[in-house]
Design a protein around this motif. Structure first.
Motif, mmCIF file in Angstrom:
data_model
loop_
_atom_site.group_PDB
_atom_site.id
_atom_site.type_symbol
_atom_site.label_atom_id
_atom_site.label_comp_id
_atom_site.label_asym_id
_atom_site.label_seq_id
_atom_site.Cartn_x
_atom_site.Cartn_y
_atom_site.Cartn_z
ATOM 1 N N UNK A 7 36.812 57.114 46.673
ATOM 2 C CA UNK A 7 37.832 56.362 45.961
ATOM 3 C C UNK A 7 37.203 55.022 45.602
ATOM 4 N N UNK A 8 37.260 54.661 44.318
ATOM 5 C CA UNK A 8 36.683 53.402 43.859
ATOM 6 C C UNK A 8 37.820 52.618 43.202
ATOM 7 N N UNK A 9 38.471 51.763 43.985
ATOM 8 C CA UNK A 9 39.679 51.081 43.532
ATOM 9 C C UNK A 9 39.434 50.139 42.357
ATOM 10 N N UNK A 10 38.200 49.644 42.203
ATOM 11 C CA UNK A 10 37.931 48.723 41.104
ATOM 12 C C UNK A 10 37.273 49.398 39.894
ATOM 13 N N UNK A 11 37.352 50.721 39.799
ATOM 14 C CA UNK A 11 36.908 51.442 38.594
ATOM 15 C C UNK A 11 38.098 51.445 37.631
#
Length: 67
Positions: A7-11
């Motif tokens: 999970x890459x919240x800042x993508x």
């Protein structure tokens, strides 16, 4: 090879997804990468470790979390 889910919240956009895909493929050119900015999920099929993939994404300026 099992898939690595992150999970890459800042993508936030397609350019972010492309940067993440490029960073992962610089680590493993044979990796199959699917980065979805809508769900903020990255799926990677690779021979590299999850830690190596996380480092590649972090080096590109993002904050991955293993799922």
């Amino acid at each position: 090879m099992p898939a690595i889910q992150l999970h890459v919240s800042d993508m936030a956009c397609g350019a972010c997804a492309a940067a993440i895909e490029t960073a992962i493929q610089a680590t493993d050119p044979q990796a199959q990468v699917q980065a979805d900015p809508a769900s903020k999920q990255v799926t990677v099929i690779t021979s590299c470790s999850a830690a190596a993939i996380q480092v590649a994404i972090a080096t590109a300026g993002y904050h991955p979390e293993l799922r």
